[in-house]
Design an enzyme around this catalytic site. Sequence first.
Site, PDB file in Angstrom:
ATOM      1  N   LYS A  22       0.559  -1.175  -0.380  1.00 40.80           N
ATOM      2  CA  LYS A  22      -0.188  -0.258   0.447  1.00 40.80           C
ATOM      3  C   LYS A  22       0.791   1.123   0.476  1.00 40.80           C
ATOM      4  CE  LYS A  22      -1.824   1.151   4.531  1.00 40.80           C
ATOM      5  NZ  LYS A  22      -1.736   2.559   4.444  1.00 40.80           N
ATOM      6  N   ASN A  23       1.978   1.676   0.910  1.00 36.33           N
ATOM      7  CA  ASN A  23       2.622   2.332   0.851  1.00 36.33           C
ATOM      8  C   ASN A  23       3.848   2.458   0.043  1.00 36.33           C
ATOM      9  OD1 ASN A  23       1.642   3.552   2.842  1.00 36.33           O
ATOM     10  ND2 ASN A  23       2.766   2.420   4.754  1.00 36.33           N
ATOM     11  N   CYS A 129      -5.392  12.597  13.474  1.00 32.03           N
ATOM     12  CA  CYS A 129      -4.803  11.327  13.069  1.00 32.03           C
ATOM     13  C   CYS A 129      -4.794  10.638  14.714  1.00 32.03           C
ATOM     14  CB  CYS A 129      -4.071  11.015  12.354  1.00 32.03           C
ATOM     15  SG  CYS A 129      -3.046   9.105  12.551  1.00 32.03           S
ATOM     16  N   ARG A 134       0.683  14.222  13.962  1.00 35.50           N
ATOM     17  CA  ARG A 134       1.490  13.564  12.358  1.00 35.50           C
ATOM     18  C   ARG A 134       1.874  15.344  11.117  1.00 35.50           C
ATOM     19  NH1 ARG A 134      -0.766   8.482   9.716  1.00 35.50           N
ATOM     20  NH2 ARG A 134       1.243   8.532   8.802  1.00 35.50           N
ATOM     21  N   ASP A 317       4.339   0.106  12.052  1.00 35.15           N
ATOM     22  CA  ASP A 317       4.078  -0.339  11.584  1.00 35.15           C
ATOM     23  C   ASP A 317       3.836  -1.651  11.997  1.00 35.15           C
ATOM     24  OD1 ASP A 317       3.668   1.157   8.071  1.00 35.15           O
ATOM     25  OD2 ASP A 317       3.604   1.986  10.783  1.00 35.15           O
ATOM     26  N   ARG A 409      -8.200  -0.461   4.968  1.00 33.67           N
ATOM     27  CA  ARG A 409      -7.576   0.123   4.279  1.00 33.67           C
ATOM     28  C   ARG A 409      -6.301   0.253   3.906  1.00 33.67           C
ATOM     29  NH1 ARG A 409      -7.038   5.759   7.437  1.00 33.67           N
ATOM     30  NH2 ARG A 409      -5.959   6.333   5.456  1.00 33.67           N
TER      31      ARG A 409
HETATM   32  C1  EPZ Z   1       4.790   6.351   6.827  1.00 40.57           C
HETATM   33  O1  EPZ Z   1       3.628   8.096   7.296  1.00 40.57           O
HETATM   34  C2  EPZ Z   1       3.640   5.668   6.279  1.00 40.57           C
HETATM   35  N1  EPZ Z   1       2.557   5.459   5.473  1.00 40.57           N
HETATM   36  C3  EPZ Z   1       2.939   5.194   7.435  1.00 40.57           C
HETATM   37  O2  EPZ Z   1       2.557   4.301   8.117  1.00 40.57           O
HETATM   38  C4  EPZ Z   1       3.808   4.738   9.044  1.00 40.57           C
HETATM   39  O3  EPZ Z   1       3.692   4.325   9.882  1.00 40.57           O
HETATM   40  C5  EPZ Z   1       4.999   5.750   8.817  1.00 40.57           C
HETATM   41  O4  EPZ Z   1       6.078   5.980   7.239  1.00 40.57           O
HETATM   42  C6  EPZ Z   1       6.179   5.677   9.933  1.00 40.57           C
HETATM   43  O5  EPZ Z   1       7.091   4.914   9.194  1.00 40.57           O
HETATM   44  C7  EPZ Z   1       2.829   5.758   4.352  1.00 40.57           C
HETATM   45  O6  EPZ Z   1       3.672   5.992   3.556  1.00 40.57           O
HETATM   46  C8  EPZ Z   1       1.377   6.399   3.450  1.00 40.57           C
HETATM   47  P1  EPZ Z   1       6.347   9.593   8.194  1.00 40.57           P
HETATM   48  P2  EPZ Z   1       4.181   8.902   7.461  1.00 40.57           P
HETATM   49  O7  EPZ Z   1       7.094  11.361   7.845  1.00 40.57           O
HETATM   50  O8  EPZ Z   1       5.109   9.077   5.878  1.00 40.57           O
HETATM   51  C9  EPZ Z   1       7.594  13.252  11.465  1.00 40.57           C
HETATM   52  C10 EPZ Z   1       0.517   2.185   7.799  1.00 40.57           C
HETATM   53  O9  EPZ Z   1       0.251   2.089   8.676  1.00 40.57           O
HETATM   54  N2  EPZ Z   1       7.283  14.124  10.995  1.00 40.57           N
HETATM   55  O10 EPZ Z   1       7.709   8.920   8.290  1.00 40.57           O
HETATM   56  O11 EPZ Z   1       2.732   9.782   7.405  1.00 40.57           O
HETATM   57  C11 EPZ Z   1       5.866  12.506  12.114  1.00 40.57           C
HETATM   58  O12 EPZ Z   1       4.525  13.338  13.159  1.00 40.57           O
HETATM   59  C12 EPZ Z   1       0.853   3.907   8.154  1.00 40.57           C
HETATM   60  O13 EPZ Z   1      -0.302   2.710   6.629  1.00 40.57           O
HETATM   61  C13 EPZ Z   1       6.713  15.347  11.021  1.00 40.57           C
HETATM   62  O14 EPZ Z   1       7.143  15.777  12.555  1.00 40.57           O
HETATM   63  O15 EPZ Z   1       5.448   8.910   8.307  1.00 40.57           O
HETATM   64  C14 EPZ Z   1       6.102  11.149  12.811  1.00 40.57           C
HETATM   65  O16 EPZ Z   1       6.860  11.830  14.114  1.00 40.57           O
HETATM   66  C15 EPZ Z   1       0.526   4.704   9.302  1.00 40.57           C
HETATM   67  N3  EPZ Z   1       7.402  16.572   9.868  1.00 40.57           N
HETATM   68  C16 EPZ Z   1       7.714  11.574  11.930  1.00 40.57           C
HETATM   69  O17 EPZ Z   1       7.915  11.980  11.672  1.00 40.57           O
HETATM   70  C17 EPZ Z   1       6.635  15.493   8.850  1.00 40.57           C
HETATM   71  O18 EPZ Z   1       6.868  16.724   8.009  1.00 40.57           O
HETATM   72  C18 EPZ Z   1       7.643  10.116  11.056  1.00 40.57           C
HETATM   73  O19 EPZ Z   1       6.650  10.193   9.704  1.00 40.57           O
HETATM   74  C19 EPZ Z   1       6.446  14.694   8.582  1.00 40.57           C
HETATM   75  C20 EPZ Z   1       7.149  13.888   9.227  1.00 40.57           C
END
Ligand code: EPZ
Length: 434
Positions: A22-23, A129, A134, A317, A409
């Site tokens: 999915k991702n 969320c 996030r 995840d 999802r």
């Molecule tokens: C991706 O989300 C995945 N989703 C998530 O999977 C997964 O949990 C996550 O990466 C971490 O591996 C998709 O790929 C669609 P991040 P993403 O930006 O990109 C902080 C699932 O279950 N952050 O890597 O949104 C954030 O809050 C989902 O399939 C900022 O602070 O995650 C988090 O603490 C859930 N500022 C950390 O970084 C930003 O601009 C990592 O988040 C962006 C992120």
Amino acid sequence: MDRFHISGPTPLIGRVCASGAKNAALPALAASLLTDEPLTLCRVPRVRDLRTMRRLLDYLGVGSEERQAPGSEAPRAVRETALVLQRARPSSSTDAPYELVKTMRASVLVLGPLLARYGSARVSLPGGCAIGVRPIDQHLKGLAALGADVRLAGGYVEARASRLAGAHFRFDLPTVTGTENLLLAASLARGTTVLENCAREPEVADLARLLNVMGARISGAGGDTILVDGVDGLGGAAHRVIPDRIEGGTYLIGAAITGGDVLLEQASAADLAPLLDKLAEVGVEIEVSPAGIRARTGGGLRARDVATAPHPGFPTDLQAQYMALMTRAEGTSTIRETIFENRFQHAPELARMGARIHVDGGSARVDGPTELTGAAVMATDLRASACLVLAGVAAAGTTVVDRIYHLDRGYEGMELKLQGLGAHVARVAESQAI
Ligand code: EPZ
């Protein structure tokens, strides 16, 4: 509001085929905004988030059609799909409305390609969320570094740039979709972009592979520094999305928690290494062969601590599913969640099944082993629901998992795959519920 009715305990035994990730599929679909030529994506999982992305792309003028991939003989549930995406009409809008974005945060992945291709984008902020705040500040900071004028107004990101320009940008922290958004944008920028402290997830590398087939010039994806030499235009491509390591890992943990024996087919052992290493520590027998990845338990399970981390650390995840496993292990384990600040909502639901878990901020202490017993539980997010389903298969008696729409999802045909492994799982529509 479907539910799963599960009766257990049942050891999961047999073969299961990993679906596409999915991702990885989500950013791949967003890449269709970068070209007018057809994009053929194979192994796109038929899950709700992909349907949402297709609806958003359709709104933005990119049509998509599902075709059966040649040679996919697997049972209906996991028959491979070829999705053909092509711009259906001249770009009329670069707006991604709240109504579409609010249901799926990954919609933010249209921001980079719209801006790079059309010079403007208005994308709704994703909103709250269940698992954490996030923010997307890193996405916006990165696009501003490429010369975009980025503002927030009325709950929307408004971004403009006559043409993005290559730049040097360092993420404050590794972000998966943040890195993907910048890759999509920088592919059409003028000049070279150097991205540092990037996310190293396999899904990021898969997107770079696709973009390079479309004509981009990206190197270093999968590492923490990525170079993008911008090009003036991108073409069409055919690409097979990588297997879903999180879905696959869920079934391997399912084998361990139920005392079963599962062969996961079409999965990447390299992408799953952080999990496989941990399962081996716990006492699960892992065998990697051309046939697939086999997981089975000979003796008892040992409690082992884990801390989630960006790839190649232990994936957040799989944290919930791992917690369910630790309820069955001998001893006390500590699970530290370092990525999201609110990702233990499955703990009180597991406690309803008899688990002994103490949550304290970003840490959870699990005491085991516990004989889980069936109960009515509620899913709160995608991975929490997978955790509860696995616990239900391992538990004695009947478990009813409510709000299964979370699971839909991101898990393709989960009840069919579990039934294929011998589980007694039935999807019951709310109207049919007892
Ligand atoms: C991706 O989300 C995945 N989703 C998530 O999977 C997964 O949990 C996550 O990466 C971490 O591996 C998709 O790929 C669609 P991040 P993403 O930006 O990109 C902080 C699932 O279950 N952050 O890597 O949104 C954030 O809050 C989902 O399939 C900022 O602070 O995650 C988090 O603490 C859930 N500022 C950390 O970084 C930003 O601009 C990592 O988040 C962006 C992120």
